[in-house]
Scaffold this motif. Structure first.
Motif, short mmCIF file in Angstrom:
data_model
loop_
_atom_site.label_atom_id
_atom_site.label_comp_id
_atom_site.label_asym_id
_atom_site.label_seq_id
_atom_site.Cartn_x
_atom_site.Cartn_y
_atom_site.Cartn_z
N VAL A 176 7.63 -71.39 57.55
CA VAL A 176 6.61 -71.32 56.51
C VAL A 176 7.12 -70.41 55.41
O VAL A 176 7.63 -69.32 55.69
N THR A 177 6.97 -70.85 54.17
CA THR A 177 7.35 -70.04 53.02
C THR A 177 6.14 -69.78 52.14
O THR A 177 5.46 -70.72 51.74
N GLN A 178 5.90 -68.52 51.87
CA GLN A 178 4.90 -68.14 50.89
C GLN A 178 5.68 -67.48 49.75
O GLN A 178 6.12 -66.34 49.88
N GLY A 207 -13.51 -62.91 39.19
CA GLY A 207 -14.15 -64.05 38.55
C GLY A 207 -13.20 -65.17 38.18
O GLY A 207 -13.65 -66.30 37.91
N ALA A 208 -11.92 -64.89 38.17
CA ALA A 208 -10.94 -65.91 37.84
C ALA A 208 -10.63 -66.77 39.05
O ALA A 208 -10.98 -66.43 40.19
N SER A 209 -9.98 -67.89 38.80
CA SER A 209 -9.61 -68.78 39.90
C SER A 209 -8.33 -68.30 40.57
O SER A 209 -7.55 -67.54 39.99
N LEU A 210 -8.11 -68.78 41.78
CA LEU A 210 -6.98 -68.32 42.60
C LEU A 210 -6.30 -69.52 43.26
O LEU A 210 -6.97 -70.45 43.72
N GLU A 211 -4.97 -69.48 43.29
CA GLU A 211 -4.23 -70.42 44.10
C GLU A 211 -3.07 -69.68 44.75
O GLU A 211 -2.24 -69.08 44.07
N LEU A 212 -3.02 -69.71 46.08
CA LEU A 212 -1.92 -69.12 46.84
C LEU A 212 -1.08 -70.26 47.42
O LEU A 212 -1.62 -71.16 48.07
N ARG A 213 0.22 -70.15 47.24
CA ARG A 213 1.10 -71.24 47.63
C ARG A 213 1.64 -71.09 49.05
O ARG A 213 1.90 -69.97 49.51
N CYS A 214 1.80 -72.21 49.68
CA CYS A 214 2.36 -72.26 51.04
C CYS A 214 3.15 -73.55 51.19
O CYS A 214 2.62 -74.64 50.94
N ASN A 215 4.40 -73.41 51.59
CA ASN A 215 5.23 -74.57 51.91
C ASN A 215 5.70 -74.45 53.35
O ASN A 215 6.03 -73.36 53.81
N TYR A 216 5.75 -75.55 54.04
CA TYR A 216 6.15 -75.52 55.44
C TYR A 216 7.31 -76.47 55.67
O TYR A 216 7.58 -77.38 54.89
N SER A 217 7.97 -76.24 56.79
CA SER A 217 9.02 -77.14 57.23
C SER A 217 8.78 -77.45 58.70
O SER A 217 8.73 -76.54 59.53
N TYR A 218 8.57 -78.74 58.97
CA TYR A 218 8.34 -79.18 60.35
C TYR A 218 8.54 -80.68 60.40
O TYR A 218 8.12 -81.39 59.51
N ALA A 229 0.08 -70.36 58.17
CA ALA A 229 0.74 -70.54 59.45
C ALA A 229 0.78 -72.01 59.83
O ALA A 229 -0.10 -72.79 59.46
N VAL A 230 1.79 -72.37 60.60
CA VAL A 230 1.93 -73.73 61.10
C VAL A 230 2.00 -73.70 62.61
O VAL A 230 2.61 -72.81 63.20
N GLY A 231 1.36 -74.66 63.24
CA GLY A 231 1.39 -74.82 64.68
C GLY A 231 1.94 -76.18 65.03
O GLY A 231 1.77 -77.14 64.27
N THR A 232 2.57 -76.27 66.19
CA THR A 232 3.17 -77.53 66.60
C THR A 232 2.30 -78.31 67.55
O THR A 232 2.60 -79.43 67.89
N ALA A 233 1.23 -77.68 68.05
CA ALA A 233 0.26 -78.39 68.86
C ALA A 233 -1.10 -78.07 68.29
O ALA A 233 -1.27 -77.05 67.65
N ASP A 278 1.75 -73.58 71.19
CA ASP A 278 3.12 -73.11 71.37
C ASP A 278 3.36 -71.82 70.61
O ASP A 278 4.48 -71.35 70.56
N GLY A 279 2.32 -71.27 70.00
CA GLY A 279 2.51 -70.08 69.20
C GLY A 279 2.62 -70.47 67.75
O GLY A 279 3.34 -71.39 67.39
N LEU A 280 1.90 -69.80 66.90
CA LEU A 280 1.92 -70.09 65.47
C LEU A 280 3.15 -69.47 64.82
O LEU A 280 3.62 -68.40 65.24
N THR A 281 3.65 -70.14 63.78
CA THR A 281 4.70 -69.57 62.94
C THR A 281 4.07 -69.21 61.61
O THR A 281 3.49 -70.06 60.94
N PHE A 282 4.18 -67.94 61.25
CA PHE A 282 3.53 -67.42 60.05
C PHE A 282 4.52 -67.25 58.90
O PHE A 282 5.72 -67.01 59.12
N GLY A 283 4.00 -67.34 57.67
CA GLY A 283 4.75 -66.90 56.52
C GLY A 283 4.70 -65.38 56.41
O GLY A 283 4.05 -64.71 57.22
N LYS A 284 5.40 -64.85 55.42
CA LYS A 284 5.47 -63.39 55.27
C LYS A 284 4.24 -62.81 54.60
O LYS A 284 4.09 -61.59 54.52
#
Lengths: 113, 115
Positions: free
Chosen positions: B4-6, B16-27, B92-96, B101-107
């Motif tokens: 996972v990449t953040q 009051g402003a809008s928010l977008e947080l980015r997340c890219n995964y590899s699986y 975070a990404v999970g495989t099940a 199987d345990g989550l993989t988190f970004g930083k």
């Protein structure tokens, strides 16, 4: 208790000491996970239990780390001969079954001097 | 193995402003995706999760996220942030399903709210 609890919340150890960290999962939760979170990083998976069986310990960084859950409820993570690089927050999570979402405890912050 | 990449370590947004947080995964297969929030001294609280179905997922506290398979992304959004949203956010990404199987988190992304 509605959530996952962990004790102690803070632990200071001298290098070389053994420590034991406790996790009380949500009642009835079959699955239990341990994670290590270093400063400024995301949590990293250590080990997974289904009831009393440790099904995955691939994330344990060395043989100094040992986890158990003898009665399928409370779990203990033990670190022998602590090193400075073991300093981190140790998070416990539980879920009703392996298909369900994990719920996290507040963590134990370990500082090894 | 999954990852996972953040890309944003810190983000500052006015209240009051809008928010977008980015997340890219590899699986290699269909991922199970999560956003958690962590306040200082607190454990991780689940904001929302994607297992299957509708790619736009609604969560707690007014957050939503959209799964885009073509971009391998799962960005978190909120239309109007509140000062209490200041915290660390983890994708975070999970495989099940549920991440057995345990989550993989970004930083993580540290969100700062300006008054």
């Amino acid at each position: 208790g509605a959530g996952v609890s962990q004790s102690p919340r803070y632990k200071v150890a001298k290098r070389g000491q053994d420590v034991a960290l406790r996790c009380d999962p949500i009642s009835g939760h079959v699955s239990l996970f341990w994670y290590q979170q270093a400063l400024g990083q995301g949590p990293e998976f250590l080990t997974y239990f289904q009831n009393e069986a440790q099904l995955d310990k691939s994330g344990l960084p060395s043989d100094r780390f040992f986890a158990e859950r003898p009665e399928g409820s409370v779990s203990t993570l033990k670190i022998q001969r602590t090193q400075q690089e073991d300093s981190a927050v140790y998070l416990c999570a539980s879920s009703f079954s392996r298909e369900e979402t994990q719920y996290f405890g507040p963590g134990t912050r370990l500082l090894v001097l | 193995a999954q990852s996972v990449t953040q890309p944003d370590i810190h983000i500052t947004v006015s209240e009051g402003a809008s928010l977008e947080l980015r997340c890219n995964y590899s699986y290699g297969a269909t991922p199970y995706l999560f956003w958690y929030v962590q306040s200082p001294g607190q454990g991780l609280q689940l904001l929302l999760k994607y297992f299957s179905g509708d790619t736009l997922v609604q969560g707690i506290k007014g957050f939503e996220a959209e799964f885009k398979r073509s971009q391998s992304s799962f960005n978190l959004r909120k239309p109007s942030v509140h000062w209490s949203d200041a915290a660390e956010y983890f994708c975070a990404v999970g495989t099940a399903q549920g991440g057995a199987d345990g989550l993989t988190f970004g930083k993580g992304t540290h969100l700062i709210i300006q008054p």
